[in-house]
Design a protein around this motif. Structure first.
Motif, mmCIF file in Angstrom:
data_model
loop_
_atom_site.group_PDB
_atom_site.id
_atom_site.type_symbol
_atom_site.label_atom_id
_atom_site.label_comp_id
_atom_site.label_asym_id
_atom_site.label_seq_id
_atom_site.Cartn_x
_atom_site.Cartn_y
_atom_site.Cartn_z
ATOM 1 N N GLY A 38 0.773 -1.127 0.046
ATOM 2 C CA GLY A 38 -0.198 -0.052 -0.028
ATOM 3 C C GLY A 38 1.095 1.198 0.039
ATOM 4 N N TRP B 239 -7.568 1.353 -0.442
ATOM 5 C CA TRP B 239 -7.365 2.581 0.417
ATOM 6 C C TRP B 239 -8.048 3.652 0.125
ATOM 7 C CZ3 TRP B 239 -5.922 3.031 5.332
ATOM 8 C CH2 TRP B 239 -5.437 4.137 5.673
ATOM 9 N N LEU C 61 -9.073 0.480 5.081
ATOM 10 C CA LEU C 61 -8.829 -0.307 4.017
ATOM 11 C C LEU C 61 -10.224 -1.031 3.423
ATOM 12 C CD1 LEU C 61 -6.107 -3.221 3.428
ATOM 13 C CD2 LEU C 61 -8.401 -3.617 2.748
#
Length: 462
Positions: free
Chosen positions: A120, A216, A221
């Motif tokens: 991420g 995200w 999330l």
């Protein structure tokens, strides 16, 4: 208990120890009368075969995980956070879960799962003592961790590492992930709607470990997919365990580490430290037998000292730590394990550049390995060189491999092999004796001077 190469007449076989009266087969130990086959151990008359390995990749040729070499080929089932991947995705510093069986070559991977704690965006850059944050979660760095330079806020990354007692990830590798389409995280669900502090869009049942994938939005999330226990893909199929983790706590004969529980018995052997010396955050390697789920009956616990090159020091010394990110098997015909070895090198870890040389002499053969890694100032280009030279008798063989990566993806690979048979030098030509100087002939005597004859005048008087 049979030690390395020792013959055991019963009980637990150590590395290379044949078992004669049954029990548990150790590393390389055939279990002849049933029981559980260990690392590299074929099962004789029944029981559970195979080995479950969870740990950090420290070398290649094939891959070295937890001090043992695991062979694999391009047909092995390989995944990266639950998504099918190819073997060239493997890299030093990644945490992997390996289900291994046996083959003629030794320990052979049936499946390999690369486990990234986070995939991420960077949400906060490291600053002094403040940790780097990915999706709002702190990421500490292990000594010698391999980290892409110049990471910026918003840039997607892949984080490999182990969790400490606080639930924070201690990263051994962080790579850029410019082509990341979904974010993901692996960790325990201890409270509804949260994974190790990471906010989730929906509540999940409590779990020792779960993989979540989705998107995200800057705050949480948004979960699109979940997968239970990604770090134990071999659950129920492997009898033998070889697990690396950070100690979370210990009480009596029970040690909690990296999401696993190890039970210590009177016959559990320790290396690199004592049971009483274990501290929270200590990196350990546990070898034993799976009891149920993530519970292990420990035969051997190794206390690891962090190495400056990012790998943990191997007290048992099963395997040299090689450095090669190709993901290919070393076709040199053997491992780098040796009894007599020496090496030296330099590691400019601050810049990402590395230069290391290893020299080994074994059975009359001299091997030298030179490895170089050069990273561009922007961190997006990387060049890796590996030159191996073998000299044995009258033959010299040189193998050279050059790989160029852009944003973590290999874009070029060059390999050269050169074999030279030494030409015997001709025997030294005997030096020609200096020719004796010819004696100069004695000087010829000059004839005595001829008397001058006076001229007679016959003309008469004038």
């Amino acid at each position: 208990m049979g030690g390395t190469g020792a013959v055991a007449t019963g009980g637990i076989g150590g590395t290379g120890a044949p078992m004669e009266n049954g029990g548990i087969g150790g590393t390389g130990a055939p279990a002849e009368h049933g029981g559980i086959g260990g690392t590299g151990a074929p099962v004789g008359d029944g029981g559970i075969g195979g080995t479950g390995i969870v740990g950090t990749i420290t070398g290649f040729g094939s891959i070295c995980v937890n001090g043992v070499e695991v062979h694999f080929d391009n047909q092995v089932a390989l995944s990266e956070n639950g998504v099918s991947a190819s073997a060239d995705r493997l890299a030093i510093g990644q945490v992997v879960a390996v289900e291994a069986g046996t083959s003629a070559r030794g320990l052979e991977a049936r499946s390999i799962a690369i486990l990234h704690a986070y995939e991420g965006p960077v949400t906060e850059a490291a600053n002094g003592t403040a940790a780097l944050r990915v999706m709002g979660q702190p990421v500490r760095l292990a000594p010698g961790a391999r980290v892409a330079e110049g990471l910026r806020i918003g840039e997607p990354v892949r984080v490999s590492g182990l969790r400490n007692a606080l639930g924070e990830v201690v990263a051994s590798r962080i790579d850029r992930a410019p082509k990341l389409t979904q974010v993901s995280a692996i960790g325990a669900v201890q409270r509804p709607g949260e994974l190790q502090g990471l906010a989730l869009s929906k509540s999940l049942p409590r779990s020792a470990e779960v993989l979540v994938r989705g998107t995200w939005n800057g705050k949480e999330l948004k979960v699109a997919e979940t997968r239970a226990d990604p770090g134990l893909p071999f659950g129920g199929r492997s009898g033998k365990a070889l697990i690396e983790g950070l100690v979370h706590s210990q009480q009596g004969n029970r040690i909690e580490f990296g999401g696993f529980t190890a039970y210590v018995g009177d016959d559990t052997a320790f290396a690199g430290g004592k049971h009483a010396d274990l501290a929270v955050g200590q990196r350990i390697r546990v070898r034993g037998v799976f009891d149920k789920g993530r519970t292990i009956r420990a035969d051997h616990i190794e206390v690891l000292r962090e190495h400056q090159d990012g790998a943990s020091h191997q007290g048992s010394g099963h395997q040299d730590e090689d450095s090669d990110n190709s993901g290919k098997s070393d076709d040199s015909g053997g491992s780098d394990d040796s009894r007599d070895s020496s090496g030296h090198g330099s590691d400019n870890s601050g810049s990402g550049n590395r230069n290391e040389t290893r020299v080994r002499v074994e059975d009359g053969e001299t091997r030298q390995r030179v490895e170089r890694q050069v990273v561009s100032p922007t961190g997006d280009l990387q060049r890796r060189e590996r030159i191996e030279t073998r000299e044995s008798g009258d033959r010299v063989e040189t193998r050279e491999r050059i790989e160029i990566f852009q944003d973590g993806v290999r874009v070029e690979r060059i390999e050269r092999i050169e074999r030279i048979d030494k030409v015997d030098r001709p025997d030294r030509v005997e030096k020609v004796e200096r020719v004796e100087r010819v004696e100069r002939p004695e000087s010829v005597e000059r004839p005595e001077s001829v008397e001058r004859v006076e001229r007679v005048d016959h003309s008469g008087p004038h």
